[in-house]
Motif scaffolding. Sequence first.
Motif, PDB file in Angstrom:
ATOM      1  N   SER A   1       0.724  -1.051  -0.188  1.00  0.00           N
ATOM      2  CA  SER A   1      -0.147  -0.096  -0.116  1.00  0.00           C
ATOM      3  C   SER A   1       0.793   1.230   0.163  1.00  0.00           C
ATOM      4  O   SER A   1       1.410   1.641   1.136  1.00  0.00           O
ATOM      5  CB  SER A   1      -1.162   0.172   1.172  1.00  0.00           C
ATOM      6  OG  SER A   1      -1.588   1.166   1.184  1.00  0.00           O
TER       7      SER A   1
ATOM      8  N   LYS B   1       0.071   4.313  -0.324  1.00  0.00           N
ATOM      9  CA  LYS B   1      -0.831   5.284   0.288  1.00  0.00           C
ATOM     10  C   LYS B   1      -0.377   5.386   1.903  1.00  0.00           C
ATOM     11  O   LYS B   1       0.041   6.187   2.322  1.00  0.00           O
ATOM     12  CB  LYS B   1      -2.479   5.281   0.145  1.00  0.00           C
ATOM     13  CG  LYS B   1      -2.711   5.881  -1.063  1.00  0.00           C
ATOM     14  CD  LYS B   1      -4.456   5.659  -0.958  1.00  0.00           C
ATOM     15  CE  LYS B   1      -5.026   6.296  -2.383  1.00  0.00           C
ATOM     16  NZ  LYS B   1      -6.338   6.093  -2.131  1.00  0.00           N
TER      17      LYS B   1
ATOM     18  N   LEU C   1      -3.502   0.594  -5.579  1.00  0.00           N
ATOM     19  CA  LEU C   1      -4.260   1.674  -6.126  1.00  0.00           C
ATOM     20  C   LEU C   1      -4.403   1.651  -7.474  1.00  0.00           C
ATOM     21  O   LEU C   1      -3.464   1.178  -8.001  1.00  0.00           O
ATOM     22  CB  LEU C   1      -3.827   3.097  -5.478  1.00  0.00           C
ATOM     23  CG  LEU C   1      -2.519   3.287  -5.331  1.00  0.00           C
ATOM     24  CD1 LEU C   1      -1.948   3.723  -6.796  1.00  0.00           C
ATOM     25  CD2 LEU C   1      -2.008   4.457  -4.496  1.00  0.00           C
TER      26      LEU C   1
ATOM     27  N   ASP D   1      -4.741   6.952  -9.261  1.00  0.00           N
ATOM     28  CA  ASP D   1      -4.352   7.572  -7.710  1.00  0.00           C
ATOM     29  C   ASP D   1      -3.198   7.360  -7.332  1.00  0.00           C
ATOM     30  O   ASP D   1      -2.839   8.164  -6.404  1.00  0.00           O
ATOM     31  CB  ASP D   1      -5.115   6.653  -6.828  1.00  0.00           C
ATOM     32  CG  ASP D   1      -6.843   6.677  -7.068  1.00  0.00           C
ATOM     33  OD1 ASP D   1      -7.417   7.630  -7.535  1.00  0.00           O
ATOM     34  OD2 ASP D   1      -7.454   5.723  -6.799  1.00  0.00           O
TER      35      ASP D   1
ATOM     36  N   PRO E   1      -6.754  -1.300  -8.548  1.00  0.00           N
ATOM     37  CA  PRO E   1      -7.375  -0.937  -7.211  1.00  0.00           C
ATOM     38  C   PRO E   1      -7.404  -2.136  -6.247  1.00  0.00           C
ATOM     39  O   PRO E   1      -7.775  -3.385  -6.447  1.00  0.00           O
ATOM     40  CB  PRO E   1      -8.676  -0.599  -7.337  1.00  0.00           C
ATOM     41  CG  PRO E   1      -8.851  -0.772  -8.975  1.00  0.00           C
ATOM     42  CD  PRO E   1      -7.473  -1.329  -9.487  1.00  0.00           C
ATOM     43  N   GLN E   2      -7.073  -2.025  -4.864  1.00  0.00           N
ATOM     44  CA  GLN E   2      -7.217  -2.939  -3.914  1.00  0.00           C
ATOM     45  C   GLN E   2      -6.004  -4.029  -3.650  1.00  0.00           C
ATOM     46  O   GLN E   2      -5.660  -4.437  -2.675  1.00  0.00           O
ATOM     47  CB  GLN E   2      -8.527  -3.727  -3.554  1.00  0.00           C
ATOM     48  CG  GLN E   2      -9.582  -2.773  -3.501  1.00  0.00           C
ATOM     49  CD  GLN E   2     -10.966  -3.400  -3.362  1.00  0.00           C
ATOM     50  OE1 GLN E   2     -11.143  -4.316  -4.085  1.00  0.00           O
ATOM     51  NE2 GLN E   2     -12.033  -2.561  -2.944  1.00  0.00           N
TER      52      GLN E   2
END
Length: 92
Positions: A10, A12, A37, A41, A60-61
Amino acid sequence: MRLATWNVNSIKARLPFVVGWLRERHPDVVCVQELKLADDDFPHDAFAEAGFHCAVHGQPQWNGVAVLIVTGPRRHLADSLPVWCRTPCVWE
């Protein structure tokens, strides 16, 4: 040439730590996995401020990868790569 690979699990969640590590360690190329992501993003601006161009394939995810390549004065590093690797490493 300094190469590194990192499973960030991750981007982020780890962005401040990753950017700080880049500034402290000065790698030329970093392969990052498990971004978790979507492409839209990805924090391109944060890495550009740290002096890196990013090639990203996000999901994503789950999963997602990026290659961070140093920009600026050390950009000539592509000249030291084998011929088979130079073409994919071209960026403008």
